[in-house]
Design a protein around this motif. Structure first.
Motif, PDB file in Angstrom:
ATOM      1  N   ALA A  10       0.832  -1.202   0.000  1.00  0.00           N
ATOM      2  CA  ALA A  10       0.000   0.000   0.000  1.00  0.00           C
ATOM      3  C   ALA A  10       0.870   1.258   0.000  1.00  0.00           C
ATOM      4  N   VAL A  13       2.176   1.881  -3.504  1.00  0.00           N
ATOM      5  CA  VAL A  13       1.097   2.386  -4.351  1.00  0.00           C
ATOM      6  C   VAL A  13       0.888   3.872  -4.091  1.00  0.00           C
ATOM      7  N   VAL A  24       0.018  -3.874 -10.079  1.00  0.00           N
ATOM      8  CA  VAL A  24       0.320  -3.876  -8.648  1.00  0.00           C
ATOM      9  C   VAL A  24       0.578  -5.273  -8.110  1.00  0.00           C
ATOM     10  N   TRP A  41      -8.423   2.285  -9.848  1.00  0.00           N
ATOM     11  CA  TRP A  41      -8.131   0.866  -9.999  1.00  0.00           C
ATOM     12  C   TRP A  41      -8.857   0.338 -11.228  1.00  0.00           C
ATOM     13  N   TYR A  59      -8.526   5.613  -6.138  1.00  0.00           N
ATOM     14  CA  TYR A  59      -7.600   5.546  -5.024  1.00  0.00           C
ATOM     15  C   TYR A  59      -7.505   6.935  -4.424  1.00  0.00           C
ATOM     16  N   LEU A  64      -5.874  -0.707  -1.616  1.00  0.00           N
ATOM     17  CA  LEU A  64      -5.242  -1.777  -2.390  1.00  0.00           C
ATOM     18  C   LEU A  64      -5.873  -3.123  -2.049  1.00  0.00           C
TER      19      LEU A  64
END
Length: 181
Positions: A10, A13, A24, A41, A59, A64
């Motif tokens: 996370a 990201v 990812v 996403w 996001y 995530l």
């Protein structure tokens, strides 16, 4: 040499800033799409030989872990031969129809009139719609949900005026039909 995709955390990201699609890891086909400062996403998959992209949310509103969970669910549907995008659209449509059927007649009539009054030639038409539906339909089934209204309810509302005010009864019947449709 192909680039090795590692499973991101996370924190990794949250640090991504470069525009484009970033795999990812953890779930095949899950990407974080960064475009113009927004992040979303996306799940890429193939269904019936057609490439598809399914949005899973933005996001950081969708974490995530949540994106991975949603992607796994969608891929499970795809493995069962169901298109996840079509399935989601069907669910939303069913929910919309269920909500519309729970709507009371009076509220449905008001929404119908509000939506259509701009297309009518004269403001007087909207007033006539409101007056006739309030006078003749509402006392009989105004508080019933649209899905519960049956022909007997409509007949009970129109019976008192059918022989004395035929033109009005015909218009009220047509207006009730349009609201129910």
């Amino acid at each position: 040499m192909p680039k090795r995709i590692l499973e991101m955390t996370a924190l990794e990201v949250s640090r991504l800033r470069v525009e484009g699609s970033h795999a990812v890891g953890g779930v095949s086909g899950l990407y974080l799409r960064i475009e113009g400062g927004s992040r979303a996403w996306v799940l890429r998959y193939v269904h019936m030989r057609q490439r598809r992209r399914m949005g899973l949310g933005s996001y950081p509103g969708v974490t995530l872990a949540s994106a991975r969970e949603a992607a796994c669910s969608a891929l499970g549907q795809r493995a069962a031969g169901i298109d996840p995008i079509k399935s989601r659209q069907d669910e939303r449509e069913a929910a919309r129809l269920a909500a519309a059927q729970r709507l009371e007649f009076d509220k449905a009539a008001d929404a119908f009139i509000t939506e259509h009054e701009s297309t009518w030639r004269n403001a007087k038409h909207a007033q006539q719609w409101r007056n006739t539906l309030t006078t003749y339909a509402s006392p009989h089934f105004g508080r019933l949900s649209v899905s519960e209204i049956e022909q007997s309810h409509v007949l009970r509302a129109l019976a008192p005026i059918w022989k004395t005010k035929t033109e009005t009864a015909t218009r009220v019947r047509g207006r009730i039909e349009q609201v129910l449709d």
